[in-house]
Design a protein around this motif. Structure first.
Motif, PDB file in Angstrom:
ATOM      1  N   PHE A 163       0.839  -1.195   0.000  1.00 21.58           N
ATOM      2  CA  PHE A 163       0.000   0.000   0.000  1.00 21.58           C
ATOM      3  C   PHE A 163       0.877   1.248   0.000  1.00 21.58           C
ATOM      4  N   PRO A 164       0.463   2.306  -0.696  1.00 21.09           N
ATOM      5  CA  PRO A 164       1.269   3.526  -0.719  1.00 21.09           C
ATOM      6  C   PRO A 164       1.334   4.226   0.629  1.00 21.09           C
ATOM      7  N   PHE A 165       0.373   3.907   1.507  1.00 22.94           N
ATOM      8  CA  PHE A 165       0.352   4.556   2.828  1.00 22.94           C
ATOM      9  C   PHE A 165      -0.380   3.651   3.808  1.00 22.94           C
ATOM     10  N   GLU A 166       0.231   3.402   4.968  1.00 24.57           N
ATOM     11  CA  GLU A 166      -0.396   2.632   6.039  1.00 24.57           C
ATOM     12  C   GLU A 166      -0.275   3.399   7.345  1.00 24.57           C
ATOM     13  N   ILE A 167      -1.318   3.337   8.160  1.00 19.66           N
ATOM     14  CA  ILE A 167      -1.308   4.001   9.470  1.00 19.66           C
ATOM     15  C   ILE A 167      -2.205   3.204  10.401  1.00 19.66           C
ATOM     16  N   ASP A 168      -1.920   3.221  11.707  1.00 20.00           N
ATOM     17  CA  ASP A 168      -2.693   2.410  12.645  1.00 20.00           C
ATOM     18  C   ASP A 168      -3.772   3.200  13.370  1.00 20.00           C
ATOM     19  N   ASN A 169      -4.089   4.400  12.885  1.00 19.10           N
ATOM     20  CA  ASN A 169      -5.111   5.236  13.518  1.00 19.10           C
ATOM     21  C   ASN A 169      -6.030   5.769  12.420  1.00 19.10           C
ATOM     22  N   SER A 170      -7.255   5.267  12.377  1.00 17.92           N
ATOM     23  CA  SER A 170      -8.151   5.599  11.273  1.00 17.92           C
ATOM     24  C   SER A 170      -8.529   7.077  11.234  1.00 17.92           C
ATOM     25  N   THR A 171      -8.626   7.736  12.386  1.00 22.87           N
ATOM     26  CA  THR A 171      -8.997   9.149  12.382  1.00 22.87           C
ATOM     27  C   THR A 171      -7.934  10.007  11.709  1.00 22.87           C
ATOM     28  N   LYS A 172      -6.692   9.523  11.696  1.00 17.61           N
ATOM     29  CA  LYS A 172      -5.605  10.281  11.060  1.00 17.61           C
ATOM     30  C   LYS A 172      -5.632  10.161   9.545  1.00 17.61           C
ATOM     31  N   LEU A 173      -6.487   9.266   9.019  1.00 17.06           N
ATOM     32  CA  LEU A 173      -6.628   9.140   7.568  1.00 17.06           C
ATOM     33  C   LEU A 173      -7.480  10.267   6.980  1.00 17.06           C
ATOM     34  N   LEU A 174      -8.403  10.786   7.765  1.00 12.21           N
ATOM     35  CA  LEU A 174      -9.361  11.754   7.240  1.00 12.21           C
ATOM     36  C   LEU A 174      -8.713  12.972   6.584  1.00 12.21           C
ATOM     37  N   PRO A 175      -7.684  13.601   7.185  1.00  5.09           N
ATOM     38  CA  PRO A 175      -7.084  14.766   6.524  1.00  5.09           C
ATOM     39  C   PRO A 175      -6.534  14.461   5.136  1.00  5.09           C
ATOM     40  N   TYR A 176      -5.973  13.255   4.945  1.00  9.38           N
ATOM     41  CA  TYR A 176      -5.455  12.879   3.632  1.00  9.38           C
ATOM     42  C   TYR A 176      -6.592  12.726   2.625  1.00  9.38           C
ATOM     43  N   LEU A 177      -7.671  12.062   3.052  1.00  8.27           N
ATOM     44  CA  LEU A 177      -8.813  11.870   2.162  1.00  8.27           C
ATOM     45  C   LEU A 177      -9.453  13.208   1.799  1.00  8.27           C
ATOM     46  N   LEU A 178      -9.602  14.077   2.791  1.00 12.46           N
ATOM     47  CA  LEU A 178     -10.206  15.387   2.541  1.00 12.46           C
ATOM     48  C   LEU A 178      -9.348  16.244   1.630  1.00 12.46           C
ATOM     49  N   ASP A 179      -8.035  15.968   1.629  1.00 11.00           N
ATOM     50  CA  ASP A 179      -7.114  16.708   0.766  1.00 11.00           C
ATOM     51  C   ASP A 179      -7.075  16.127  -0.647  1.00 11.00           C
ATOM     52  N   GLY A 180      -7.893  15.125  -0.891  1.00 10.71           N
ATOM     53  CA  GLY A 180      -7.984  14.562  -2.233  1.00 10.71           C
ATOM     54  C   GLY A 180      -7.027  13.424  -2.503  1.00 10.71           C
ATOM     55  N   ILE A 181      -6.420  12.876  -1.448  1.00 14.82           N
ATOM     56  CA  ILE A 181      -5.454  11.794  -1.624  1.00 14.82           C
ATOM     57  C   ILE A 181      -6.139  10.451  -1.386  1.00 14.82           C
ATOM     58  N   GLY A 182      -6.288   9.663  -2.435  1.00 10.10           N
ATOM     59  CA  GLY A 182      -6.707   8.272  -2.320  1.00 10.10           C
ATOM     60  C   GLY A 182      -8.090   8.024  -1.760  1.00 10.10           C
ATOM     61  N   CYS A 183      -8.280   6.772  -1.324  1.00 13.87           N
ATOM     62  CA  CYS A 183      -9.551   6.324  -0.763  1.00 13.87           C
ATOM     63  C   CYS A 183      -9.259   5.299   0.328  1.00 13.87           C
ATOM     64  N   SER A 184     -10.293   4.964   1.127  1.00 13.52           N
ATOM     65  CA  SER A 184     -10.093   4.002   2.213  1.00 13.52           C
ATOM     66  C   SER A 184     -11.446   3.491   2.700  1.00 13.52           C
ATOM     67  N   PHE A 185     -11.451   2.274   3.242  1.00 11.33           N
ATOM     68  CA  PHE A 185     -12.620   1.744   3.933  1.00 11.33           C
ATOM     69  C   PHE A 185     -12.611   2.274   5.370  1.00 11.33           C
ATOM     70  N   LEU A 186     -13.704   2.899   5.791  1.00 12.82           N
ATOM     71  CA  LEU A 186     -13.813   3.446   7.141  1.00 12.82           C
ATOM     72  C   LEU A 186     -15.246   3.244   7.660  1.00 12.82           C
ATOM     73  N   PRO A 187     -15.425   3.257   8.989  1.00 11.94           N
ATOM     74  CA  PRO A 187     -16.774   3.099   9.551  1.00 11.94           C
ATOM     75  C   PRO A 187     -17.669   4.288   9.205  1.00 11.94           C
ATOM     76  N   TYR A 188     -18.937   4.004   8.946  1.00  8.56           N
ATOM     77  CA  TYR A 188     -19.883   5.063   8.629  1.00  8.56           C
ATOM     78  C   TYR A 188     -19.946   6.108   9.740  1.00  8.56           C
ATOM     79  N   SER A 189     -19.948   5.663  11.005  1.00  9.55           N
ATOM     80  CA  SER A 189     -20.066   6.606  12.117  1.00  9.55           C
ATOM     81  C   SER A 189     -18.911   7.601  12.159  1.00  9.55           C
ATOM     82  N   LEU A 190     -17.747   7.185  11.650  1.00  9.95           N
ATOM     83  CA  LEU A 190     -16.580   8.063  11.654  1.00  9.95           C
ATOM     84  C   LEU A 190     -16.656   9.111  10.543  1.00  9.95           C
ATOM     85  N   VAL A 191     -17.148   8.710   9.379  1.00  8.54           N
ATOM     86  CA  VAL A 191     -17.136   9.614   8.225  1.00  8.54           C
ATOM     87  C   VAL A 191     -18.485  10.305   7.994  1.00  8.54           C
ATOM     88  N   ARG A 192     -19.481  10.000   8.815  1.00  8.70           N
ATOM     89  CA  ARG A 192     -20.816  10.567   8.606  1.00  8.70           C
ATOM     90  C   ARG A 192     -20.821  12.094   8.469  1.00  8.70           C
TER      91      ARG A 192
END
Length: 234
Positions: A163-192
């Protein structure tokens, strides 16, 4: 040796137990001192994702309404939290891994949807994606849930896929996704909130389904904490 000092294999094995012994000693001192205070101590352990999705608002409400308990919250991974519970260092845990051991009670706490999300900028994903196309994505990986969910995500990609990027804290993925970088599987309650304001979109899965995510509440049998949360699935 002559240049440095390091632990033997046996020393490394003992190190983990030594740290737990120290934690138990410090906990016993705190509990003995707590007898002089009116608040009862409640030691709660949770993974970061469960904390962000479900517990933060409940704890906020408790702090505003309930003055009977002194809350001590530990955020860590499921395996570590369940070990601390068995060592007597925690009263209650919220984990993605169930505890199936005599002397402890374990109940399903919440069940959530698993969504493949990306930035609203990636409009070409709005029509959906097939399983064979996933390896062509810029996928950001987080193994926030153990067992079947983590295995499901890894098996979507070729063996030994890097994978181009791995991290062990899902909440830390959100800034990357919001910045337009990639995609990820996340819980609905987190991304709602991000789905509701349109900053993220959910990518439809065309020829496969994602498993639901379950998290669990565990505590010693016969010692159900007074800390009571709404049960059931959402």
């Amino acid at each position: 040796n002559k240049k440095n000092l390091s632990l033997t294999r046996e020393g490394l094995l003992f190190q983990d137990y030594a740290r737990r012994i120290i934690d138990l000693e410090e906990m016993s001192i705190r509990e003995m001192n707590a007898q002089a205070f009116s608040r009862a101590s409640l030691r709660l352990g949770t993974t970061n994702t469960i904390y962000e999705c479900y517990l933060a608002p409940v704890l906020t409400r408790m702090l505003k309404e309930n003055t009977d308990y002194a809350l001590n919250v530990t955020i860590s991974h499921s395996v570590n939290l369940l070990q601390m519970l068995q060592d007597g260092l925690l009263d209650l845990t919220f984990t993605y891994q169930p505890l199936q051991k005599s002397g402890f009670c374990c109940q399903r706490f919440r069940t959530d949807e698993l969504l493949l999300v990306t930035s609203k900028k990636h409009t070409h994903y709005q029509t959906g994606i097939r399983k064979e196309e996933l390896s062509m994505l810029n996928y950001l990986f987080c193994n926030f849930a153990l067992q079947e969910v983590g295995q499901f995500i890894r098996e979507l990609f070729p063996p030994f896929y890097q994978f181009p990027f791995e991290i062990d804290n899902s909440t830390k993925l959100l800034p990357y996704l919001l910045d337009g970088i990639g995609c990820s599987f996340l819980p609905y309650s987190l991304v709602r909130p991000c789905l509701e304001d349109g900053s993220l979109i959910s990518i439809p899965l065309l020829d496969f389904e994602a498993p639901r995510i379950s998290c669990y509440q565990s505590y010693p049998a016969g010692k159900k904490p007074a800390f009571s949360l709404v049960q059931g699935e959402k």
